[in-house]
Scaffold this active site. Structure first.
Site: not given
Length: 200
Positions: A37, A39, A41-42, A109
């Site tokens: 969380s 990091s 990604k989004s 994930s």
């Protein structure tokens, strides 16, 4: 309850994945962004999507938070629910790839087993796992939702990176270190990979 699975048939479409790829003039695949969380990604998923769109590449982002507002709003964060969350996303991503899109997913994930389950849904060249690598310290420093702070004070149980594990893949297709390079450099690293491997 009657098992109706045996009564279901796969209806073969008249427009194939090859037809759609030919129309789009690029391959389709799933780019599976995984990591802690905060990091990035989004952020990376949406910047990549924006870049591809500017190049007339057909892409779409499946984001962990967004999907939990609808498709997976009935799921919590237990290991069982996390597994089902990832399974459903894998199935949706498979449909999007069949539709000819470069499908970008942004999900923590954390478990190898779950990511390998999704990988097994795709031919080898349609699944690109990208480990968005970032130290826990940097993720905590960013912490846009305050989740690490809540995890450290036991307001959140089983939080990945604090009280629950993140299992790193041994051989992801790509590793992007977002605590060591800019978002622009990270997007270019991904685009270079897609070009080198002839997705674009």
């Amino acid at each position: 309850m009657n098992d109706t699975t045996s009564q279901l048939f796969w209806h073969q479409p008249k427009v194939s994945i090859d037809n759609r790829r030919s129309l789009n003039q690029h391959k389709s695949c799933v780019i599976w962004l995984t990591g802690l969380s905060a990091s990035g990604k989004s952020t990376l998923a949406n910047e990549l999507d924006k870049h591809l769109h500017s190049q007339s590449i057909h892409s779409y982002v499946l984001d962990g938070d967004n999907v939990r507002h609808g498709l997976n709003k009935d799921l919590g964060f237990s290991p069982e629910d996390r597994k089902e969350n990832i399974r459903r996303i894998g199935e949706v991503a498979k449909l999007f790839v069949d539709a000819g899109l470069i499908t970008i997913t942004a999900f923590i994930s954390p478990y190898l087993e779950d990511r390998n389950m999704v990988r097994s849904m795709f031919p080898q060249d349609e699944f690109v796992e990208v480990y968005v690598k970032c130290s826990v310290e940097e993720c905590e420093r960013r912490d846009p939702k305050g989740l690490y702070r809540m995890a450290r004070t036991n307001q959140i149980k089983e939080f990945t990176g604090v009280s629950a594990p993140y299992e790193v893949s041994e051989n992801p297709e790509l590793i992007i270190e977002t605590d060591k390079q800019t978002i622009e450099a990270s997007v270019l690293q991904l685009v270079d990979y897609l070009k080198t491997n002839e997705y674009l």
